[in-house]
Design a protein around this motif. Sequence first.
Motif, PDB file in Angstrom:
ATOM      1  N   ASP A   1      32.957  28.166  34.857  1.00 13.94           N
ATOM      2  CA  ASP A   1      31.710  28.572  34.072  1.00 13.94           C
ATOM      3  C   ASP A   1      31.500  30.092  34.576  1.00 13.94           C
ATOM      4  O   ASP A   1      30.696  30.731  33.673  1.00 13.94           O
ATOM      5  CB  ASP A   1      30.502  27.546  34.613  1.00 13.94           C
ATOM      6  CG  ASP A   1      29.101  28.065  34.050  1.00 13.94           C
ATOM      7  OD1 ASP A   1      29.125  28.207  32.864  1.00 13.94           O
ATOM      8  OD2 ASP A   1      28.097  28.418  34.815  1.00 13.94           O
ATOM      9  N   ASP A   2      31.581  30.277  35.794  1.00 14.76           N
ATOM     10  CA  ASP A   2      31.324  31.511  36.217  1.00 14.76           C
ATOM     11  C   ASP A   2      32.443  31.930  37.028  1.00 14.76           C
ATOM     12  O   ASP A   2      32.471  32.217  38.258  1.00 14.76           O
ATOM     13  CB  ASP A   2      29.946  31.776  37.023  1.00 14.76           C
ATOM     14  CG  ASP A   2      29.870  32.935  37.762  1.00 14.76           C
ATOM     15  OD1 ASP A   2      30.320  34.102  37.164  1.00 14.76           O
ATOM     16  OD2 ASP A   2      28.979  33.147  38.395  1.00 14.76           O
ATOM     17  N   VAL A   3      33.654  32.473  36.346  1.00 19.15           N
ATOM     18  CA  VAL A   3      34.797  32.782  37.047  1.00 19.15           C
ATOM     19  C   VAL A   3      35.241  34.174  36.697  1.00 19.15           C
ATOM     20  O   VAL A   3      35.776  34.464  35.795  1.00 19.15           O
ATOM     21  CB  VAL A   3      36.260  31.843  36.679  1.00 19.15           C
ATOM     22  CG1 VAL A   3      37.511  32.117  37.013  1.00 19.15           C
ATOM     23  CG2 VAL A   3      35.729  30.714  36.739  1.00 19.15           C
ATOM     24  N   PRO A   4      34.673  35.210  37.620  1.00 14.99           N
ATOM     25  CA  PRO A   4      34.889  36.575  37.506  1.00 14.99           C
ATOM     26  C   PRO A   4      36.180  37.049  37.605  1.00 14.99           C
ATOM     27  O   PRO A   4      36.980  36.578  38.213  1.00 14.99           O
ATOM     28  CB  PRO A   4      33.889  37.083  38.350  1.00 14.99           C
ATOM     29  CG  PRO A   4      34.022  36.229  39.458  1.00 14.99           C
ATOM     30  CD  PRO A   4      33.849  34.886  39.112  1.00 14.99           C
ATOM     31  N   ASP A   5      36.587  38.197  36.894  1.00 15.82           N
ATOM     32  CA  ASP A   5      37.887  38.946  37.118  1.00 15.82           C
ATOM     33  C   ASP A   5      37.688  39.605  38.427  1.00 15.82           C
ATOM     34  O   ASP A   5      36.628  40.487  38.642  1.00 15.82           O
ATOM     35  CB  ASP A   5      38.124  40.041  35.901  1.00 15.82           C
ATOM     36  CG  ASP A   5      38.370  39.200  34.554  1.00 15.82           C
ATOM     37  OD1 ASP A   5      38.607  37.961  34.765  1.00 15.82           O
ATOM     38  OD2 ASP A   5      38.163  39.946  33.511  1.00 15.82           O
ATOM     39  N   GLY A   6      38.711  39.725  39.100  1.00 20.04           N
ATOM     40  CA  GLY A   6      38.746  40.274  40.574  1.00 20.04           C
ATOM     41  C   GLY A   6      39.263  41.940  40.262  1.00 20.04           C
ATOM     42  O   GLY A   6      40.002  42.016  39.301  1.00 20.04           O
ATOM     43  N   LYS A   7      39.156  42.653  41.309  1.00 19.67           N
ATOM     44  CA  LYS A   7      39.943  43.937  41.404  1.00 19.67           C
ATOM     45  C   LYS A   7      41.401  43.839  41.724  1.00 19.67           C
ATOM     46  O   LYS A   7      42.493  44.720  41.372  1.00 19.67           O
ATOM     47  CB  LYS A   7      39.283  44.746  42.188  1.00 19.67           C
ATOM     48  CG  LYS A   7      37.707  45.152  41.664  1.00 19.67           C
ATOM     49  CD  LYS A   7      37.256  46.212  42.361  1.00 19.67           C
ATOM     50  CE  LYS A   7      35.669  46.227  41.887  1.00 19.67           C
ATOM     51  NZ  LYS A   7      34.997  47.708  41.980  1.00 19.67           N
ATOM     52  N   VAL A   8      41.758  42.581  42.737  1.00 16.84           N
ATOM     53  CA  VAL A   8      43.183  42.654  43.205  1.00 16.84           C
ATOM     54  C   VAL A   8      43.662  41.490  42.628  1.00 16.84           C
ATOM     55  O   VAL A   8      44.999  41.495  42.011  1.00 16.84           O
ATOM     56  CB  VAL A   8      43.273  42.617  44.551  1.00 16.84           C
ATOM     57  CG1 VAL A   8      44.534  42.601  45.163  1.00 16.84           C
ATOM     58  CG2 VAL A   8      42.542  44.069  45.003  1.00 16.84           C
ATOM     59  N   THR A   9      43.045  40.316  42.619  1.00 18.01           N
ATOM     60  CA  THR A   9      43.647  39.067  42.016  1.00 18.01           C
ATOM     61  C   THR A   9      42.276  38.288  41.790  1.00 18.01           C
ATOM     62  O   THR A   9      41.077  38.475  42.318  1.00 18.01           O
ATOM     63  CB  THR A   9      44.239  38.392  43.321  1.00 18.01           C
ATOM     64  OG1 THR A   9      44.914  37.074  42.787  1.00 18.01           O
ATOM     65  CG2 THR A   9      43.576  37.839  44.495  1.00 18.01           C
ATOM     66  N   ASP A  10      42.555  36.996  41.136  1.00 14.44           N
ATOM     67  CA  ASP A  10      41.532  36.026  40.673  1.00 14.44           C
ATOM     68  C   ASP A  10      41.857  34.789  40.270  1.00 14.44           C
ATOM     69  O   ASP A  10      43.151  34.780  40.286  1.00 14.44           O
ATOM     70  CB  ASP A  10      40.310  36.623  39.790  1.00 14.44           C
ATOM     71  CG  ASP A  10      41.400  37.269  38.577  1.00 14.44           C
ATOM     72  OD1 ASP A  10      41.974  36.407  38.030  1.00 14.44           O
ATOM     73  OD2 ASP A  10      40.956  38.217  38.005  1.00 14.44           O
TER      74      ASP A  10
END
Length: 122
Positions: A44-53
Amino acid sequence: MSYIDGFVIAVPTANKQKFIEHARQLDPIFIELGAIRVIEGWGDDVPDGKVTDFRRAVQATAEETVAFSWIEWPDKATRDAGMKKMMEDPRMDPSAPGNPPMPFDGKRMIFGGFEPVVEVKA
């Protein structure tokens, strides 16, 4: 303390209902084999990360949603015995007649077993 198996998968968003039906049919088997509970979470709220995600971890496409699931066992010995039985259980074989096909690409699933080291309750 209990023992936790965690899973992260990419599910085609169009397969959300199939994912739920698949879980409702197969998750009770884990309870039968000794699990305390099974949780299936739909991203539902799975943000894109800067290094990994989470999305990158399972190579999710724009047409997929990340699902995060876990199985709680009373202890590791119960989990080990239950998982062994599960691997031998024909109800868990997606290629067996009458069993639901997996509504996601199992090759991109990440999973692992975890020993809780801190627990805080309300």
